[in-house]
Motif scaffolding. Structure first.
Motif: not given
Length: 148
Positions: A100, A104, A92-93
């Motif tokens: 997370d 990235f 998720d952000d």
């Protein structure tokens, strides 16, 4: 009357002088070539160190986070164990757990690209951070994060 005597002359002949110049020229060319190569690659250690430091710092940051969104503070009980919440293993952000950071990417320095991959197998997450330098070298650092 004195008769002229032959004197031994000391010195260097023309052939010896030419051989000396050729040998010194060849040695000088080799030394200049080595110096030139050292000058060209002078910044490489700095570039590599910067890449490794940026990869290590991000890897340390990710490893310090929770295993999963469902993992409680302190990690006990681990998610997906008896009496615990099931692990969701979905990014998720929030950037508050290991998942997370999957996919990235950022640029910690100009012309450096840093990216992260997180894969899960047997309740162990493999975190891989790769950094590509301005010289197109890629450095990979990996670590495993267990569910505890």
């Amino acid at each position: 009357m004195l008769t002229p005597t032959k004197k031994n002359q000391s010195g260097v002949s023309l052939i010896e002088l030419i051989v000396f110049i050729v040998v010194v020229s060849i040695a000088l060319l080799v030394l200049v070539g080595i110096y030139r190569q050292a000058t060209i690659n002078n910044a490489d250690p700095i570039i590599r160190m910067r890449a490794l430091e940026s990869a290590q710092s991000l890897l340390d940051e990710i490893i310090s986070l929770r295993y999963d969104e469902a993992t409680p503070t302190g990690g006990v009980p681990a998610c997906s164990t008896v009496g615990a919440i099931a692990c969701n293993n979905l990014p998720d952000d929030n950037m508050n757990d290991v998942d997370d950071y999957h996919n990235f990417s950022d640029t910690p320095y100009p012309n450096y690209v840093r990216s992260v991959s997180v894969t899960t197998a047997n309740n162990i997450k493999l975190i891989t951070v790769s950094v590509t330098t301005p010289t197109s070298e890629t450095f990979l650092l990996s670590a495993e994060r267990a569910n505890f």
